[in-house]
Motif scaffolding. Structure first.
Motif, PDB file in Angstrom:
ATOM      1  N   GLN A  29      15.581   6.262  18.387  1.00  0.00           N
ATOM      2  CA  GLN A  29      14.353   7.048  18.232  1.00  0.00           C
ATOM      3  C   GLN A  29      14.017   7.257  16.760  1.00  0.00           C
ATOM      4  OE1 GLN A  29      15.588  10.420  20.608  1.00  0.00           O
ATOM      5  NE2 GLN A  29      14.293   9.805  22.323  1.00  0.00           N
ATOM      6  N   LYS A  30      15.039   7.526  15.958  1.00  0.00           N
ATOM      7  CA  LYS A  30      14.815   7.694  14.521  1.00  0.00           C
ATOM      8  C   LYS A  30      14.353   6.379  13.900  1.00  0.00           C
ATOM      9  CE  LYS A  30      18.078  11.514  13.886  1.00  0.00           C
ATOM     10  NZ  LYS A  30      19.371  11.935  13.292  1.00  0.00           N
ATOM     11  N   ALA A  31      14.954   5.274  14.338  1.00  0.00           N
ATOM     12  CA  ALA A  31      14.558   3.962  13.817  1.00  0.00           C
ATOM     13  C   ALA A  31      13.116   3.638  14.205  1.00  0.00           C
ATOM     14  CB  ALA A  31      15.504   2.882  14.353  1.00  0.00           C
ATOM     15  N   THR A  32      12.747   4.009  15.428  1.00  0.00           N
ATOM     16  CA  THR A  32      11.367   3.785  15.875  1.00  0.00           C
ATOM     17  C   THR A  32      10.400   4.618  15.045  1.00  0.00           C
ATOM     18  OG1 THR A  32      12.090   3.321  18.135  1.00  0.00           O
ATOM     19  CG2 THR A  32       9.787   3.920  17.834  1.00  0.00           C
ATOM     20  N   LYS A  33      10.761   5.858  14.784  1.00  0.00           N
ATOM     21  CA  LYS A  33       9.904   6.738  13.991  1.00  0.00           C
ATOM     22  C   LYS A  33       9.726   6.178  12.580  1.00  0.00           C
ATOM     23  CE  LYS A  33       9.432  11.563  12.501  1.00  0.00           C
ATOM     24  NZ  LYS A  33      10.060  12.924  12.545  1.00  0.00           N
ATOM     25  N   ALA A  34      10.843   5.715  11.993  1.00  0.00           N
ATOM     26  CA  ALA A  34      10.767   5.146  10.644  1.00  0.00           C
ATOM     27  C   ALA A  34       9.949   3.861  10.642  1.00  0.00           C
ATOM     28  CB  ALA A  34      12.172   4.879  10.110  1.00  0.00           C
ATOM     29  N   ALA A  35      10.163   3.030  11.674  1.00  0.00           N
ATOM     30  CA  ALA A  35       9.416   1.775  11.765  1.00  0.00           C
ATOM     31  C   ALA A  35       7.932   2.035  11.957  1.00  0.00           C
ATOM     32  CB  ALA A  35       9.961   0.920  12.910  1.00  0.00           C
ATOM     33  N   LEU A  36       7.604   3.069  12.726  1.00  0.00           N
ATOM     34  CA  LEU A  36       6.200   3.420  12.934  1.00  0.00           C
ATOM     35  C   LEU A  36       5.570   3.885  11.625  1.00  0.00           C
ATOM     36  CD1 LEU A  36       3.762   3.866  14.722  1.00  0.00           C
ATOM     37  CD2 LEU A  36       4.677   6.137  15.309  1.00  0.00           C
ATOM     38  N   ALA A  37       6.326   4.664  10.865  1.00  0.00           N
ATOM     39  CA  ALA A  37       5.809   5.127   9.568  1.00  0.00           C
ATOM     40  C   ALA A  37       5.560   3.934   8.640  1.00  0.00           C
ATOM     41  CB  ALA A  37       6.799   6.102   8.928  1.00  0.00           C
ATOM     42  N   ASP A  38       6.504   2.989   8.636  1.00  0.00           N
ATOM     43  CA  ASP A  38       6.338   1.789   7.807  1.00  0.00           C
ATOM     44  C   ASP A  38       5.144   0.967   8.283  1.00  0.00           C
ATOM     45  OD1 ASP A  38       8.516   2.521   6.323  1.00  0.00           O
ATOM     46  OD2 ASP A  38       9.921   1.190   7.364  1.00  0.00           O
ATOM     47  N   LYS A  39       5.016   0.844   9.595  1.00  0.00           N
ATOM     48  CA  LYS A  39       3.896   0.071  10.153  1.00  0.00           C
ATOM     49  C   LYS A  39       2.571   0.739   9.814  1.00  0.00           C
ATOM     50  CE  LYS A  39       1.928  -1.466  14.557  1.00  0.00           C
ATOM     51  NZ  LYS A  39       0.676  -0.719  14.374  1.00  0.00           N
ATOM     52  N   THR A  40       2.533   2.066   9.954  1.00  0.00           N
ATOM     53  CA  THR A  40       1.308   2.805   9.645  1.00  0.00           C
ATOM     54  C   THR A  40       0.931   2.631   8.175  1.00  0.00           C
ATOM     55  OG1 THR A  40       1.806   4.448  11.360  1.00  0.00           O
ATOM     56  CG2 THR A  40       0.232   5.082   9.649  1.00  0.00           C
ATOM     57  N   ALA A  41       1.925   2.714   7.303  1.00  0.00           N
ATOM     58  CA  ALA A  41       1.671   2.550   5.875  1.00  0.00           C
ATOM     59  C   ALA A  41       1.199   1.133   5.563  1.00  0.00           C
ATOM     60  CB  ALA A  41       2.939   2.872   5.080  1.00  0.00           C
ATOM     61  N   ALA A  42       1.842   0.144   6.196  1.00  0.00           N
ATOM     62  CA  ALA A  42       1.454  -1.258   5.966  1.00  0.00           C
ATOM     63  C   ALA A  42       0.050  -1.525   6.489  1.00  0.00           C
ATOM     64  CB  ALA A  42       2.461  -2.189   6.632  1.00  0.00           C
ATOM     65  N   ASP A  43      -0.246  -0.980   7.666  1.00  0.00           N
ATOM     66  CA  ASP A  43      -1.596  -1.163   8.238  1.00  0.00           C
ATOM     67  C   ASP A  43      -2.640  -0.486   7.361  1.00  0.00           C
ATOM     68  OD1 ASP A  43      -0.565  -2.574  10.337  1.00  0.00           O
ATOM     69  OD2 ASP A  43      -0.584  -0.894  11.751  1.00  0.00           O
ATOM     70  N   LYS A  44      -2.307   0.688   6.848  1.00  0.00           N
ATOM     71  CA  LYS A  44      -3.246   1.418   5.990  1.00  0.00           C
ATOM     72  C   LYS A  44      -3.498   0.652   4.700  1.00  0.00           C
ATOM     73  CE  LYS A  44      -3.973   5.840   3.664  1.00  0.00           C
ATOM     74  NZ  LYS A  44      -3.383   7.183   3.352  1.00  0.00           N
ATOM     75  N   ALA A  45      -2.405   0.149   4.104  1.00  0.00           N
ATOM     76  CA  ALA A  45      -2.556  -0.620   2.860  1.00  0.00           C
ATOM     77  C   ALA A  45      -3.405  -1.856   3.082  1.00  0.00           C
ATOM     78  CB  ALA A  45      -1.176  -1.009   2.326  1.00  0.00           C
ATOM     79  N   LEU A  46      -3.180  -2.523   4.216  1.00  0.00           N
ATOM     80  CA  LEU A  46      -3.959  -3.730   4.521  1.00  0.00           C
ATOM     81  C   LEU A  46      -5.417  -3.368   4.763  1.00  0.00           C
ATOM     82  CD1 LEU A  46      -4.226  -6.715   5.149  1.00  0.00           C
ATOM     83  CD2 LEU A  46      -3.476  -6.234   7.488  1.00  0.00           C
ATOM     84  N   ALA A  47      -5.649  -2.303   5.540  1.00  0.00           N
ATOM     85  CA  ALA A  47      -7.023  -1.890   5.841  1.00  0.00           C
ATOM     86  C   ALA A  47      -7.770  -1.506   4.568  1.00  0.00           C
ATOM     87  CB  ALA A  47      -7.019  -0.718   6.823  1.00  0.00           C
ATOM     88  N   GLU A  48      -7.094  -0.753   3.697  1.00  0.00           N
ATOM     89  CA  GLU A  48      -7.740  -0.343   2.448  1.00  0.00           C
ATOM     90  C   GLU A  48      -8.035  -1.546   1.566  1.00  0.00           C
ATOM     91  OE1 GLU A  48      -5.097   2.498   0.756  1.00  0.00           O
ATOM     92  OE2 GLU A  48      -5.854   4.174   1.979  1.00  0.00           O
ATOM     93  N   ALA A  49      -7.087  -2.487   1.531  1.00  0.00           N
ATOM     94  CA  ALA A  49      -7.305  -3.689   0.723  1.00  0.00           C
ATOM     95  C   ALA A  49      -8.462  -4.512   1.274  1.00  0.00           C
ATOM     96  CB  ALA A  49      -6.030  -4.530   0.678  1.00  0.00           C
ATOM     97  N   LYS A  50      -8.545  -4.568   2.609  1.00  0.00           N
ATOM     98  CA  LYS A  50      -9.642  -5.322   3.217  1.00  0.00           C
ATOM     99  C   LYS A  50     -10.971  -4.613   2.973  1.00  0.00           C
ATOM    100  CE  LYS A  50      -7.283  -7.884   6.870  1.00  0.00           C
ATOM    101  NZ  LYS A  50      -7.178  -8.098   8.319  1.00  0.00           N
ATOM    102  N   GLU A  51     -10.948  -3.283   3.028  1.00  0.00           N
ATOM    103  CA  GLU A  51     -12.174  -2.532   2.787  1.00  0.00           C
ATOM    104  C   GLU A  51     -12.646  -2.723   1.349  1.00  0.00           C
ATOM    105  OE1 GLU A  51     -11.360   1.490   3.733  1.00  0.00           O
ATOM    106  OE2 GLU A  51     -11.596   1.229   5.887  1.00  0.00           O
ATOM    107  N   GLU A  52     -11.684  -2.642   0.442  1.00  0.00           N
ATOM    108  CA  GLU A  52     -12.044  -2.718  -0.962  1.00  0.00           C
ATOM    109  C   GLU A  52     -12.161  -4.150  -1.449  1.00  0.00           C
ATOM    110  OE1 GLU A  52      -9.216  -0.372  -3.077  1.00  0.00           O
ATOM    111  OE2 GLU A  52      -9.797   1.492  -2.077  1.00  0.00           O
TER     112      GLU A  52
END
Length: 426
Positions: free
Chosen positions: A179-202
């Protein structure tokens, strides 16, 4: 869809007081971004790298979800009475219960044998007394065996229960870790998705986004003098002068006006509108949004966008400038745009003025225009309405300075701060 906030800031800077313009212009005068901007841009990962990182983060998250699900199911199975160690523990408990019953019976047999011996009369024969004593001895031996058997059965129960519980605890810990690994992986995925989305937007992919001088935005039919209280129709021609199709082209326009002093903004009294290819309804442009995308704009083709400028009757005589630009984004992730924010200057005549016949407004800087372009089928739009007949402009030092500052921000600098991916939400 929204443009990057820095573009709005750049436009705002280009139309504020001369002192601010003079302080801003030198940083962009050579057509290059500041060193700090270059270093920051060079350190940024590309869209492709961010997409790879996002895909890896997603794969890690998906694996973590699967691992957590498997761990949960494993714990659920071990908590069941049908798990092997649970069955073994139950059997041990049953055996211990049987051993306890057998010991009670053996202990009672000793008591009974002792009672038989004690009840022998003085007249009992030696054979009767020997038989009673043998019975007691055997009962005591059976009781000792039953005692040892019960002790072993009780120990087996403890061992079986410990084994069952240890297995369950280990499974619970494994689930907690999953569960902790899933939570950490989700945080990493969210951060990666956000970085990609922001880069695509900009659209700040330094490897793919490039200045493209052959993507031009040219205003035609805008009078060099517009009378307050009137509206004029003109067009913005977006041309792909390259030899490659641009999958999506996003035009940008913005109007700014001042009184004759050049220090007082009268933007609230001017309105610039456009109509999309899909709708005849006029939409007001601002300094925050692109106009509708042209998808696609083929190599050598152009598309005409209908524009309309309205000056409120209460507007004082003054100066105006219409800024235009354009960016493109391709399905393969490449992007770019014409490097200059071009300004078309015009005079605002007081309501009721009759300036007579005037020329069209001219851009603040002359750009080379290709002659080998053709109208793209289905995307060329005719100018509707009639153009105002007005006079030739006189010098506009304040507004020219603003427009000139915007021009100085061209040559790649405006391009670098204007990028934003197509398809971003408005």
């Amino acid at each position: 869809m929204k443009i990057r906030p820095i573009l709005a800031t750049a436009v705002a800077a280009a139309v504020t007081m001369p002192a601010l313009l003079l302080s801003v212009t030198p940083a962009f005068a050579d057509g290059k971004p500041a060193a700090q901007t270059q270093d920051k841009k060079q350190n940024k990962p590309s869209i492709a790298e961010l997409e790879k990182a996002a895909a890896a983060a997603k794969a890690t998250y998906d694996d973590a979800v699967k691992t957590e699900s498997a761990a949960r199911e494993a714990l659920k199975a071990l908590l069941s009475d049908t798990s092997p160690l649970a069955v073994a523990a139950k059997a041990a408990e049953t055996a211990a219960a049987e051993a306890a019953t057998a010991k009670l019976a053996a202990d009672q047999a000793v008591i009974d044998a002792q009672a038989v011996l004690d009840a022998l009369p003085e007249t009992a024969t030696e054979e009767e007394r020997a038989a009673a004593e043998t019975g007691l001895t055997e009962a005591k031996a059976d009781a000792q065996t039953a005692k040892e058997t019960k002790a072993a059965a009780d120990a087996a129960v403890v061992e079986a229960l410990d084994a069952r519980d240890d297995e369950r605890v280990a499974a619970a810990r494994k689930l907690d870790q999953a569960q902790k690994a899933t939570k950490a992986a989700l945080a990493d995925k969210t951060a990666a998705d956000k970085a990609l989305a922001e880069a695509k937007e900009e659209g700040e992919d330094g490897e793919d986004c490039v200045p493209e001088a052959k993507l031009t935005t040219v205003v035609t039919g805008l009078p060099s003098t517009v009378v307050a209280g009137t509206k004029v129709d003109f067009k913005l021609r977006v041309t792909n002068g390259t030899d490659k199709t641009m999958d999506e082209v996003l035009p940008f326009a913005y109007v700014h006006a001042t009184d004759r002093s050049g220090l007082k903004s009268i933007d609230k009294l001017v309105r610039l509108q456009w109509s999309s290819p899909s709708s005849s309804k006029w939409k007001t442009v601002d300094n925050e949004h692109y106009m509708d995308a042209i998808s696609p704009l083929k190599a050598g083709a152009h598309a005409d966008i209908k524009m309309r400028l309205t000056i409120d009757a209460s507007a004082p005589a003054g100066n105006g400038v219409t800024f235009v630009a354009g960016d493109y984004f391709n399905d393969n992730g490449t992007c770019g745009g014409n490097p200059d924010l071009e300004g078309y200057e015009f005079l605002i005549a007081a309501a009721g003025s009759k300036p007579g016949k005037v020329d069209d407004a001219k851009p603040g800087a002359t750009k080379p225009k290709g002659s080998d372009v053709r109208t793209q089928s289905g995307s060329s739009r005719a100018v509707s309405g009639s153009l105002a007949a007005t006079g030739s402009p006189s010098a506009m030092p304040q507004l020219a300075l603003a427009s000139g500052a915007a021009m100085a921000m061209g040559g790649g600098a405006m391009f670098l701060v204007r990028r934003r991916r197509a398809g971003s939400p408005a």
